[in-house]
Each structure stands twice: as structure tokens, then as C-alpha cells.
Motif scaffolding. Structure first.
Motif, short mmCIF file in Angstrom:
data_model
loop_
_atom_site.label_atom_id
_atom_site.label_comp_id
_atom_site.label_asym_id
_atom_site.label_seq_id
_atom_site.Cartn_x
_atom_site.Cartn_y
_atom_site.Cartn_z
N VAL A 238 4.94 10.95 -17.46
CA VAL A 238 3.90 11.25 -16.62
C VAL A 238 2.80 13.17 -16.47
CG1 VAL A 238 2.71 10.67 -14.02
CG2 VAL A 238 4.06 9.19 -15.89
N VAL B 298 0.38 15.17 -16.41
CA VAL B 298 -0.68 15.53 -15.55
C VAL B 298 -0.44 17.61 -16.20
CG1 VAL B 298 -0.50 15.86 -13.07
CG2 VAL B 298 0.16 13.94 -13.61
N LEU C 157 -3.78 19.80 -15.84
CA LEU C 157 -3.56 21.15 -15.19
C LEU C 157 -3.27 23.07 -16.35
CD1 LEU C 157 -0.87 20.07 -12.04
CD2 LEU C 157 -3.94 19.63 -12.32
N ALA D 211 6.31 20.75 -13.61
CA ALA D 211 5.68 19.36 -13.32
C ALA D 211 6.17 18.56 -14.60
CB ALA D 211 3.81 19.89 -14.22
#
Length: 200
Positions: free
Chosen positions: A75, A79, A83, A97
Motif C-alpha cells: 500500500v 501511494v 505521489l 513511503a
């Protein structure tokens, strides 16, 4: 092995009243013993303390942390991809991240599974086998003729978690009593639960 009937009381006074009742029912001093059982985890079974090598409620944490950590990493990476290409245009964000997602997923997975284990160990009914609670235990060495009377006396004097066990009775005490074993209390009608008599 001897046949033993035992019950838990909240105070020594209550246990003493039950002991006197048992002695008037025909039992002798050497067949009745009372002693305090410490709360779970305080029986000093290991040199550094505690009753078990590992807390049973913490055992699923590793599996939960591994599985949820992998999900969190995926996940976080997803993301980060969004980004990276939409906002920051830097691959460093992708790495950070992903690591943050893995960490958060690991933490959440471990906490969720240990919470589930705690609920699983809670007794749904006091008549079902469950962890032994702290309190004053009154143990009675009986023969088959005295068993029913001892159970009745303990029940009528507010004894809790009344159990029938097979153990070693020696010098007026329950010599092989193990406070970490689960209690298998009698049902309200005096019968032993399906799991049977506790054996020590």
C-alpha cells in the motif's frame, strides 16, 4: 493418585468458614488444606519471573506483523508511486513511503492479532475450562463416599470454580498442585464438564 475437590474463595475468612463446615461433615484436619493462589503470571515458574516462556496472547503477533507488514509495504509503495509521479517527481519518496507503509502495517497487524488472542482466552462461561483466578483455594482430599457432600458444602459456603481433580495428597496438602493449569469447574448440577477431571 488421590481424589481432590477444591474451590476458590475471595478471602481467608470465607475459606475458614467453609473449612469448619467440612470438618463438621466428617472430614479430618489432614484432609483439608487452604492456601493462597497468586494472580496469573506471578507464580515464579522461571528464574526471571513469570509462568510461561512466552505470553500466549503475544504468540500470534509475529504472524500478524509479517502479513500486515507486507500489505502495508505494498500500500505504501502504491501511494508513493502516485505521489512520486504526480507531486514530488522524486524516487526518494517512493522508498520512504514504502518503508513507512511497511512499519505501520506491521504495528497494526501485531496489535490486531494480540487483541484477538486476548478475547479468545476470555472464558465465555465460568462453567467452561478457563485460566485459574487468584484467591484462597480450599482443597479437600475425599473418597467416593464424601465427594458429593464436599461439593455441596463448598457450594453452600459460596465457593467458586468448584473442581474435582486427581492429584497427589501428601502430609495434609495438595503436593502436586499446579496454579498454571486451567480450571475445569463443575456445572451447576455438580457434573464435570466434557473435558473431564483435572489430572496432575
Amino acid at each position: 493418585m488421590s481424589q481432590i475437590v477444591a474451590a476458590r474463595f475471595t478471602t481467608f475468612d470465607a475459606a475458614e468458614a467453609a473449612r469448619k463446615r467440612l470438618l463438621t461433615s466428617g472430614l479430618i484436619e489432614e484432609d483439608v488444606a487452604e492456601f493462597y493462589v497468586n494472580p496469573g503470571g506471578q507464580h515464579a515458574r522461571y528464574p526471571i519471573g513469570g509462568d510461561e516462556y512466552a505470553d500466549p496472547q503475544a504468540r500470534p503477533a509475529g504472524l500478524g506483523a509479517t502479513g500486515s507488514g507486507a500489505i502495508g509495504a505494498v500500500v505504501g509503495a502504491a501511494v508513493a508511486v502516485v505521489l512520486t509521479f504526480m507531486l514530488f517527481h522524486a524516487f526518494l519518496v517512493l522508498a520512504v513511503a514504502t518503508l513507512v507503509g511497511a512499519y505501520v502495517g506491521t504495528l497494526i497487524g501485531a496489535l490486531l492479532l494480540t487483541r484477538g488472542a486476548s478475547r479468545a482466552n476470555e472464558p465465555g462461561s465460568m462453567a467452561m475450562p478457563h485460566e485459574r483466578e487468584s484467591g484462597v483455594l480450599l482443597a479437600v482430599h475425599v473418597n467416593s463416599g464424601m465427594q458429593a457432600r464436599a461439593v455441596r458444602d463448598l457450594r453452600e459456603t459460596s465457593g467458586q470454580d468448584i473442581e474435582i481433580a486427581s492429584g497427589l495428597w501428601q502430609d495434609g496438602r495438595w503436593a502436586d498442585f499446579d496454579p498454571t493449569r486451567r480450571v475445569k469447574p463443575l456445572d451447576s448440577d455438580g457434573s464435570v464438564p466434557a473435558s473431564g477431571t483435572t489430572k496432575y
